[in-house]
Motif scaffolding. Structure first.
Motif, PDB file in Angstrom:
ATOM      1  N   GLY A   1       4.351   5.121 -10.254  1.00  0.00           N
ATOM      2  CA  GLY A   1       3.075   4.907  -9.587  1.00  0.00           C
ATOM      3  C   GLY A   1       3.194   4.637  -8.103  1.00  0.00           C
ATOM      4  N   GLY A   2       4.399   4.710  -7.572  1.00  0.00           N
ATOM      5  CA  GLY A   2       4.641   4.481  -6.149  1.00  0.00           C
ATOM      6  C   GLY A   2       5.691   5.436  -5.635  1.00  0.00           C
ATOM      7  N   TYR A   3       6.540   4.940  -4.765  1.00  0.00           N
ATOM      8  CA  TYR A   3       7.597   5.769  -4.187  1.00  0.00           C
ATOM      9  C   TYR A   3       8.875   4.971  -4.043  1.00  0.00           C
ATOM     10  CZ  TYR A   3       3.715   8.710  -2.635  1.00  0.00           C
ATOM     11  OH  TYR A   3       2.599   9.497  -2.588  1.00  0.00           O
ATOM     12  N   MET A   4       9.963   5.693  -3.901  1.00  0.00           N
ATOM     13  CA  MET A   4      11.193   5.176  -3.316  1.00  0.00           C
ATOM     14  C   MET A   4      11.472   6.117  -2.161  1.00  0.00           C
ATOM     15  SD  MET A   4      13.935   6.042  -6.248  1.00  0.00           S
ATOM     16  CE  MET A   4      13.610   7.372  -7.362  1.00  0.00           C
ATOM     17  N   PHE A   5      12.239   5.660  -1.206  1.00  0.00           N
ATOM     18  CA  PHE A   5      12.465   6.442   0.001  1.00  0.00           C
ATOM     19  C   PHE A   5      13.955   6.693   0.180  1.00  0.00           C
ATOM     20  CE2 PHE A   5       8.615   3.895   0.564  1.00  0.00           C
ATOM     21  CZ  PHE A   5       7.696   4.917   0.711  1.00  0.00           C
ATOM     22  N   ARG A   6      14.297   7.953   0.386  1.00  0.00           N
ATOM     23  CA  ARG A   6      15.695   8.332   0.526  1.00  0.00           C
ATOM     24  C   ARG A   6      15.954   8.781   1.957  1.00  0.00           C
ATOM     25  NH1 ARG A   6      17.201  11.614  -4.225  1.00  0.00           N
ATOM     26  NH2 ARG A   6      17.184   9.584  -5.219  1.00  0.00           N
ATOM     27  N   LEU A   7      17.052   8.304   2.497  1.00  0.00           N
ATOM     28  CA  LEU A   7      17.492   8.654   3.841  1.00  0.00           C
ATOM     29  C   LEU A   7      18.956   9.072   3.728  1.00  0.00           C
ATOM     30  CD1 LEU A   7      16.508   8.706   6.792  1.00  0.00           C
ATOM     31  CD2 LEU A   7      17.418   6.404   7.033  1.00  0.00           C
ATOM     32  N   GLY A   8      19.188  10.384   3.742  1.00  0.00           N
ATOM     33  CA  GLY A   8      20.543  10.877   3.511  1.00  0.00           C
ATOM     34  C   GLY A   8      20.960  10.526   2.096  1.00  0.00           C
TER      35      GLY A   8
ATOM     36  N   ILE B   1      10.426   6.609  10.057  1.00  0.00           N
ATOM     37  CA  ILE B   1      11.850   6.430   9.766  1.00  0.00           C
ATOM     38  C   ILE B   1      12.545   7.752   9.453  1.00  0.00           C
ATOM     39  CG2 ILE B   1      13.522   5.231   8.281  1.00  0.00           C
ATOM     40  CD1 ILE B   1      11.939   3.359  10.140  1.00  0.00           C
ATOM     41  N   GLY B   2      11.825   8.712   8.879  1.00  0.00           N
ATOM     42  CA  GLY B   2      12.432  10.006   8.569  1.00  0.00           C
ATOM     43  C   GLY B   2      12.942  10.122   7.151  1.00  0.00           C
ATOM     44  N   CYS B   3      12.435   9.297   6.254  1.00  0.00           N
ATOM     45  CA  CYS B   3      12.859   9.315   4.850  1.00  0.00           C
ATOM     46  C   CYS B   3      12.161  10.428   4.069  1.00  0.00           C
ATOM     47  CB  CYS B   3      12.500   7.990   4.168  1.00  0.00           C
ATOM     48  SG  CYS B   3      13.369   6.562   4.810  1.00  0.00           S
ATOM     49  N   GLU B   4      12.734  10.748   2.940  1.00  0.00           N
ATOM     50  CA  GLU B   4      12.099  11.600   1.941  1.00  0.00           C
ATOM     51  C   GLU B   4      11.429  10.660   0.940  1.00  0.00           C
ATOM     52  OE1 GLU B   4      13.434  14.540  -1.736  1.00  0.00           O
ATOM     53  OE2 GLU B   4      14.964  13.627  -0.461  1.00  0.00           O
ATOM     54  N   ALA B   5      10.159  10.876   0.624  1.00  0.00           N
ATOM     55  CA  ALA B   5       9.446  10.062  -0.367  1.00  0.00           C
ATOM     56  C   ALA B   5       9.630  10.683  -1.749  1.00  0.00           C
ATOM     57  CB  ALA B   5       7.967   9.976  -0.025  1.00  0.00           C
ATOM     58  N   ILE B   6      10.047   9.873  -2.702  1.00  0.00           N
ATOM     59  CA  ILE B   6      10.259  10.327  -4.067  1.00  0.00           C
ATOM     60  C   ILE B   6       9.329   9.517  -4.974  1.00  0.00           C
ATOM     61  CG2 ILE B   6      11.940  10.525  -5.937  1.00  0.00           C
ATOM     62  CD1 ILE B   6      14.079  10.617  -3.620  1.00  0.00           C
ATOM     63  N   SER B   7       8.444  10.201  -5.700  1.00  0.00           N
ATOM     64  CA  SER B   7       7.502   9.519  -6.592  1.00  0.00           C
ATOM     65  C   SER B   7       8.241   8.766  -7.682  1.00  0.00           C
ATOM     66  CB  SER B   7       6.549  10.524  -7.238  1.00  0.00           C
ATOM     67  OG  SER B   7       5.734  11.108  -6.256  1.00  0.00           O
ATOM     68  N   ARG B   8       7.744   7.544  -7.956  1.00  0.00           N
ATOM     69  CA  ARG B   8       8.374   6.709  -8.975  1.00  0.00           C
ATOM     70  C   ARG B   8       7.400   5.631  -9.426  1.00  0.00           C
ATOM     71  NH1 ARG B   8      11.281   1.715  -7.853  1.00  0.00           N
ATOM     72  NH2 ARG B   8      12.246   1.060  -9.782  1.00  0.00           N
TER      73      ARG B   8
ATOM     74  N   ASP C   1       0.874  -1.174   0.000  1.00  0.00           N
ATOM     75  CA  ASP C   1       0.000   0.000   0.000  1.00  0.00           C
ATOM     76  C   ASP C   1       0.913   1.227   0.000  1.00  0.00           C
ATOM     77  OD1 ASP C   1      -1.407   2.312   1.075  1.00  0.00           O
ATOM     78  OD2 ASP C   1      -3.012   0.943   1.668  1.00  0.00           O
ATOM     79  N   TRP C   2       0.983   1.901  -1.146  1.00  0.00           N
ATOM     80  CA  TRP C   2       1.948   2.990  -1.314  1.00  0.00           C
ATOM     81  C   TRP C   2       1.754   4.122  -0.314  1.00  0.00           C
ATOM     82  CZ3 TRP C   2       6.145   1.887  -3.679  1.00  0.00           C
ATOM     83  CH2 TRP C   2       6.156   0.955  -4.714  1.00  0.00           C
ATOM     84  N   GLU C   3       0.541   4.555  -0.077  1.00  0.00           N
ATOM     85  CA  GLU C   3       0.324   5.689   0.827  1.00  0.00           C
ATOM     86  C   GLU C   3       0.593   5.315   2.284  1.00  0.00           C
ATOM     87  OE1 GLU C   3       0.148   8.861   0.028  1.00  0.00           O
ATOM     88  OE2 GLU C   3       0.377   8.133  -2.022  1.00  0.00           O
ATOM     89  N   ARG C   4       0.227   4.109   2.671  1.00  0.00           N
ATOM     90  CA  ARG C   4       0.518   3.639   4.032  1.00  0.00           C
ATOM     91  C   ARG C   4       2.034   3.560   4.246  1.00  0.00           C
ATOM     92  NH1 ARG C   4      -1.351  -2.314   5.732  1.00  0.00           N
ATOM     93  NH2 ARG C   4       0.310  -2.735   4.264  1.00  0.00           N
ATOM     94  N   ALA C   5       2.739   3.057   3.232  1.00  0.00           N
ATOM     95  CA  ALA C   5       4.201   2.983   3.312  1.00  0.00           C
ATOM     96  C   ALA C   5       4.822   4.375   3.343  1.00  0.00           C
ATOM     97  CB  ALA C   5       4.757   2.179   2.140  1.00  0.00           C
ATOM     98  N   ARG C   6       4.297   5.290   2.507  1.00  0.00           N
ATOM     99  CA  ARG C   6       4.840   6.654   2.497  1.00  0.00           C
ATOM    100  C   ARG C   6       4.722   7.273   3.879  1.00  0.00           C
ATOM    101  NH1 ARG C   6       3.123  11.210   3.080  1.00  0.00           N
ATOM    102  NH2 ARG C   6       0.947  10.614   2.878  1.00  0.00           N
TER     103      ARG C   6
ATOM    104  N   VAL D   1       8.152   8.079   5.986  1.00  0.00           N
ATOM    105  CA  VAL D   1       8.399   9.509   6.212  1.00  0.00           C
ATOM    106  C   VAL D   1       8.276   9.842   7.698  1.00  0.00           C
ATOM    107  CG1 VAL D   1       7.496  11.841   5.781  1.00  0.00           C
ATOM    108  CG2 VAL D   1       7.772  10.236   3.877  1.00  0.00           C
ATOM    109  N   ASP D   2       7.164   9.465   8.330  1.00  0.00           N
ATOM    110  CA  ASP D   2       6.892   9.868   9.712  1.00  0.00           C
ATOM    111  C   ASP D   2       7.672   9.069  10.751  1.00  0.00           C
ATOM    112  OD1 ASP D   2       5.097  11.613   8.579  1.00  0.00           O
ATOM    113  OD2 ASP D   2       3.311  10.517   9.211  1.00  0.00           O
TER     114      ASP D   2
END
Length: 129
Positions: free
Chosen positions: A38-45, A29-36, A17-22, A26-27
Motif C-alpha cells: 500500500g506504499g513504496y520502498m525506494f531504491r537507489l542503485g 533524491i533520484g530513487c526508483e519507487a517500488i510499490s509495496r 504521505d506516500w505520494e508526497r514521499a514518492r 524520485v524527483d
C-alpha cells in the motif's frame, strides 16, 4: 582487524504521505519507487530505503517504528556541490545549511543539508573539489 563480508543493504525512513514521499524521493533524491504494502520502498542503485508508515507493519522485528523526522541520511552527489545546490533550487527544496565542508565515507567533502517531507534530515555530499 579483519574485514567482514558486510555492506549496507537498506535503512528505514518514516513516510506519512506516500505520494508526497514518492515525488520527493524520485524527483529530488533520484530513487526508483517500488510499490509495496500500500506504499513504496525506494531504491537507489543497489541500496534501498524501506518505509514505515500508514499500512506498513514494522512488527515483529522493529520494537518502535521509525518516527517522522527521525532519520538522518546522506547521499553522495556525483559532481561538484554547485550541481546539488542548483538541483535543490530547481525542485524548490529549502537548503538548511551549506555548502559546508564535511568528512564522509570517502574522506573530505562538501555538503548541503535539507529536509524530506516528514522532516528527516537529508544531505548531499560531493567529493569533487
Amino acid at each position: 582487524m579483519a574485514s567482514l563480508p558486510t555492506s549496507l543493504d537498506h535503512c528505514v525512513i518514516h513516510v506519512s504521505d506516500w505520494e508526497r514521499a514518492r515525488k520527493f524521493y524520485v524527483d529530488v533524491i533520484g530513487c526508483e519507487a517500488i510499490s509495496r504494502q500500500g506504499g513504496y520502498m525506494f531504491r537507489l542503485g543497489d541500496r534501498q530505503l524501506n518505509c514505515h508508515g500508514k499500512g506498513v507493519t514494522a512488527e515483529p522485528v522493529a520494537r518502535l517504528p521509525v518516527q517522522p523526522g527521525n532519520s538522518d541520511l546522506c547521499f553522495r552527489w556525483d559532481g561538484p556541490i554547485v550541481g546539488a545546490v542548483a538541483h535543490l533550487k530547481e525542485q524548490s527544496v529549502h537548503i538548511e545549511l551549506g555548502p559546508v565542508r564535511r568528512f564522509g565515507a570517502q574522506g573530505d567533502g562538501t555538503s548541503v543539508y535539507f529536509r524530506d517531507p516528514d522532516g528527516s534530515l537529508m544531505e548531499f555530499i560531493s567529493y569533487h573539489g
